[in-house]
Structure formats: C-alpha cells, structure tokens
Design an enzyme around this catalytic site. Structure first.
Site, PDB file in Angstrom:
ATOM      1  CD  GLU A   1       6.232  -5.756  -1.925  1.00  0.00           C
ATOM      2  OE1 GLU A   1       7.327  -5.296  -2.819  1.00  0.00           O
ATOM      3  OE2 GLU A   1       7.736  -6.827  -1.816  1.00  0.00           O
TER       4      GLU A   1
ATOM      5  N   GLY B   1       0.743  -1.578   0.347  1.00  0.00           N
ATOM      6  CA  GLY B   1      -0.058   0.097  -0.095  1.00  0.00           C
ATOM      7  C   GLY B   1       0.953   1.207  -0.064  1.00  0.00           C
TER       8      GLY B   1
ATOM      9  CB  CYS C   1       2.635   0.053  -7.180  1.00  0.00           C
ATOM     10  SG  CYS C   1       2.994  -1.864  -7.463  1.00  0.00           S
TER      11      CYS C   1
END
Ligand code: NAD
Length: 509
Positions: A252, A230, A286
C-alpha cells in the site's frame, strides 16, 4: 519489550538510534520534545516474536470464527472506551489535531467490528456448483488462515492504516507481528498492549519497534505474508527482501490523487472537499487530494471559492493543521512548490515561503505545469495544484497521466459515475472525498506505483488467507475418466458430451 515514556527533552535526535544503539526516541513534531523511548528490536528479537506468533497461531487459528470475533469485538470496545488516551498519544507522536486523531480511530474501530462480524460469511466453507462433467462430485471452497502475518506501518495514519491489515488478518485466523513506523512506535505498542489485555497470555498480536532494519528483519523472518504500507521506495526494498523466502506481499504505497470538477458540479461543495482533501492531516494523507482539475467554465468561480474558504486555515499548535510529522518531508514540499513556481505556476496562497521549520502553511497554486514535481510526485504537504481543463476527457486523461493510481474524487451532477469508471485508480468517491475509506465493505488499495493487494472488505479478509478447494465424490462417475481402466468407448462418450456442451455456436445473452 517495554517502552519507557519520558516527558522532557534534552538534545533529542529525531527518530534515530539512541547513544546505546538499543533504543530510539519518538518526538513530538510540534515541539521536538521526546514522547517516548523504545527498544530497537534486533533480527533475533523479531525472529523470537515470529516464533511466538507461530505457536499462538495454532491456538488462534483453531478457534471458531465466532470465538475470534468475540475477542476482536471486545478489543474494539476497549479501544473505543479509551479513545481519548489513544488520540492523545497519536496527537503527540504525529502532531495531528485531537479531532483528526479521533476521526481516524473511529473509522478503524468500525473496520475491526466489520471484520469480526463478517469473517465467517466471507471465509467459511461454501458449497459451489461442480458442473455437468463432474456432476458426481460435491464441490466446496473455504479460505484458510496463512499463519503468521507481518505488518509494517507508516506514521501518517498510525491507527487506521495498520489496522486495515491487522484487524482483517486476525479475523481471518492469523497471528500478527506489527512493526509500526519509528515516528509512531507508542501508538503501535498501545495497540498490542490493549489487545493482550483482551487475549491474555497468548501473543496473537505483538509489536516490534525500531527503524528500517527492524522492518527488514520482519520481511526475512518466517512470516507467511507481509503487509506493507509506506513509500514506494521502501516498498521495493520490502518486496526484494520478501522474495528471498517467496513471502507474498501487499504493498500500500503513495498516491497523487486528483479531484475533478465538472461544469455542472456544486462548486462550493467541491471547493470544500478539495480543501479538506488536500490540507487535512497537514496534507499527509496517502489518499489526499494533491491535484485538482476544474472545467474551465467554473474554474474562476472554484478558485475564488476555495481561496475564500481557506483564508482562516492555519498550521500552528492548536489550529486545524498540525506540523509536518517527518521533518525531512519539508525539503520535498519546498522543492515541489519551488519547481512549480519556477516553471510558471501562479501562487494564490502560501508558496515557497509558507514552508517553515516545522509547519507548512496552506498553499494553493494554479496553472501548474504538468511536468513539474508538484504534479508528478507525491508532495505529502498541505498544497493543492489546481488546473483548468477544457472538458472532462482532458480531466480524465491528465488524472490518469501518472505512475500512481491510488484514489481520487469526482464532482459532477450528471456524469460522476461515467467519469469515476474511467479513472485508473483503486478507489474513487463521487461528490465527496475519501468516503470509500469509511465503508468497510469496500476494498482499499491501488494500482501502479500505488501498490497492489487489497485491505478492507471481503477482498481484505481473503488477502490474508489461501483458497482451499475440496471435492467429495457423491457417486461413481458415469464416465470413468481418471483411471487407467478408461476405454475408447468412454473417450468417445466424453467427446459427444463435450460437443453437446460446448460444440455449438451459442453466444452470451
Ligand atoms: P516509509 O516507506 O518511509 O516507511 C514505512 C515503514 O517501513 C516504516 O515502518 C519504516 O520503518 C519501514 N521501513 C523502512 N525501511 C525499511 C526496510 N528496508 N525494510 C522494511 N521496512 C522498512 O513510509 P512513511 O514515511 O512511514 O509513510 C508515508 C508513505 O506511506 C507515503 O508515501 C504515503 O502515501 C504512504 N501511505 C500509503 C497508504 C496506503 O494505504 N496506500 C496509507 C498511508 C500511507
């Protein structure tokens, strides 16, 4: 812990507690319709789930790698056969096009299979050299399951991302309690429900649903490791909460990845990759491309090419780009684009007016000042900041001038590897984008603000274990060192041996 699914909308409140404070709703971001109503699991619920997981861990952890692998491969087959159902649910909860949802699930399925098939080879006991001084010992190393792993996931890749932890943790012999994002609780439930069809009656994988408080409860619960994916902001809270029990964490977090284009690159291919890397999943990736640094000799050609390729790309229902899944992100995207424009960026496509109520139209900016938030912060929208550089040294320096360090890409005919090795990030693909995510043998994770720890591959399996070293004496030592019976003559012989082994001035060859 059952979810009720409703089909109509009255006055839904986006991912906030319902009036009873015991449930919350997940909404379709394209329409605002309610997709599902789910329980807000309390601290007591989470503790119960973890206690059940601990009990199940005794059984699951005692199975052989082969037995666990077979369960995981069966689950992988169930997911594969029902991919239409899962992708529809993901589409409704995230807004992403069905094709993108299928691609995401497909890569995740491959990871489950890899973890299932390789856990024994990576984690099983291996004999290692014991060295000359300890030649009377046999030496072994093996990687043991930790017990219960908590996994907290984001919404942008609600299958691929959490499964990067879940599949590897399970294959290593742990049980898992998973808290999906409040934007994608249905997908999280679906994963645990299908797993429990395969491993019936044993809570090896459970899903708890809720908002941040439920996530916090998982951090402070009796878990042996917490794998969080997140934002860095929440990652800090997760670490602080986990510190209470000295629970190790994997973080992460976000990124600000760049794609570098060298003067000898295939400009068309680089433009295609930058466009997809920056805009697919509505820019909510991401490891998506947010910045592009192009050699000045091919800059104009690159901008012409990407603009041409982007001309039919639209964000709308049924188009290739879905809505912003999280409405609050719209203000962030708007502020980054506005900041870039205010500081002098050139708008090639889209711009501040491209940010609507639910959808963001593709936005391409060039000559974006390096101090604007469009360059310094994760935007998480379908925007690209494209800047010219005089050479690859400048491209590398600008790429690395960020607090993040997740991934990135390089397009170059000759110097791809040389450039990739100088980028401070966890993953780089040469002449493609995000290819590493689909290679199960490669570790996935970042440095700096992008977090730490690795999922996927052998590193990802080891991440959910502890190393266990074992020695077994083969015969009595020639030099009895670990005894009070050790005498001066033995110590002298040890010094002689050390001199033979290490006293010379040999260098590495
Ligand atoms: P987020 O940080 O808002 O939420 C992530 C999860 O944390 C959610 O499940 C949320 O409920 C939970 N949470 C919130 N508060 C918590 C608390 N106090 N304690 C414990 N858990 C809590 O992130 P998001 O908006 O869901 O995801 C987007 C972010 O995730 C982006 O920054 C993106 O780059 C990043 N991301 C990173 C990776 C990666 O592999 N590095 C992959 C996907 C997404």
């Amino acid at each position: 812990m059952t979810a009720t699914v409703e089909s109509t909308s009255t006055t839904p409140v986006a991912n906030a507690p319902g009036p009873d404070r015991e449930t919350f709703t997940s909404l379709d971001p394209a329409t605002g319709d309610i997709v599902g109503t789910h329980p807000i699991h309390t601290k007591a619920d989470v503790d119960d789930a973890v206690a059940r997981a601990r009990e199940a861990a005794a059984w699951w952890g005692a199975l052989s790698f082969k037995e666990r692998g077979e369960y995981l491969l069966t689950w992988r087959s169930v997911i594969t056969r029902r991919i239409a159902q899962l992708s529809e649910l993901s589409h409704r909860e995230t807004g992403k096009p069905h094709g993108d949802a299928i691609l995401e699930i497909g890569i995740a399925i491959d990871h489950i299979a890899w973890a299932a098939k390789h856990a024994e080879k990576v984690l099983g006991q291996q004999k290692v050299s014991s060295g000359l001084v300890m030649a009377n010992q046999s030496a072994y190393v093996q990687y043991n399951a930790l017990g219960v792993v908590g996994v907290i996931g984001p919404w942008n890749y609600p299958v691929f991302t959490p499964l990067g932890s879940i599949a590897y943790a399970l294959a290593a012999g742990n049980t898992v309690v998973f808290k999906p994002s409040e934007y994608t609780p249905g997908v999280g439930r679906w994963l645990a429900d299908t797993f429990s069809e395969v491993v019936a009656g044993r809570p090896v994988l459970q899903t708890v649903t809720g908002l941040g408080e439920t996530g916090n409860a998982l951090c402070v619960a009796d878990v042996d490791k917490l794998a969080f994916t997140g934002s860095g902001r929440t990652g800090r809270k997760v670490m602080a909460a986990c510190a209470e029990n000295l629970t190790p964490v994997i973080i992460e977090a976000g990124g600000k990845d760049s794609l570098i284009v060298d003067e000898d690159a295939d400009v068309k291919a680089a433009a295609e990759a930058a466009l997809w890397g920056g805009m697919s999943n509505a820019g909510q990736t991401c490891i998506g491309t947010e910045r592009v640094y192009v050699h000045e000799r091919v800059f104009d050609e690159f901008v012409r090419e990407i603009t041409e390729q982007a001309k039919d790309l639209k964000a709308a229902p049924g188009e290739k780009l879905g809505p912003a899944t999280m409405p609050s992100q719209l203000d962030i995207i708007r502020s980054h684009v506005q900041d870039a424009v205010d500081k002098g960026a050139n708008v090639v496509m889209g711009g501040p007016t491209a940010i609507g109520e639910r959808f963001v139209q593709p936005t391409i900016l060039t000559h974006v000042p390096e101090d604007s938030t469009e360059i310094t912060e994760e935007t998480f929208g379908p925007t690209l900041a494209i800047n010219p550089v005089k050479d690859m040294d400048e491209a590398i320096a600008l790429t690395n001038a960020t607090a993040y360090g997740l991934a990135g890409a390089v397009f170059s005919a000759k110097r791809g590897m040389e450039i990739a090795q100088q980028i401070r990030s966890g993953m780089t693909s040469i002449n493609s984008v995000i290819a590493f995510a689909g290679v199960p043998t490669l570790p996935f994770g970042g440095v700096g603000e992008s977090g730490f720890g690795r999922i996927h591959g052998p590193d990802g399996l080891k991440e959910f274990t502890y190393a266990k070293a074992i020695t077994k004496q083969k015969f009595k030592p020639v030099l009895a060192l670990t005894t009070f019976a050790r005498d001066a003559a033995t110590e002298k012989r040890l010094v002689t041996l050390l001199n033979v082994l290490h006293g010379g001035s040999k260098t590495l060859k």
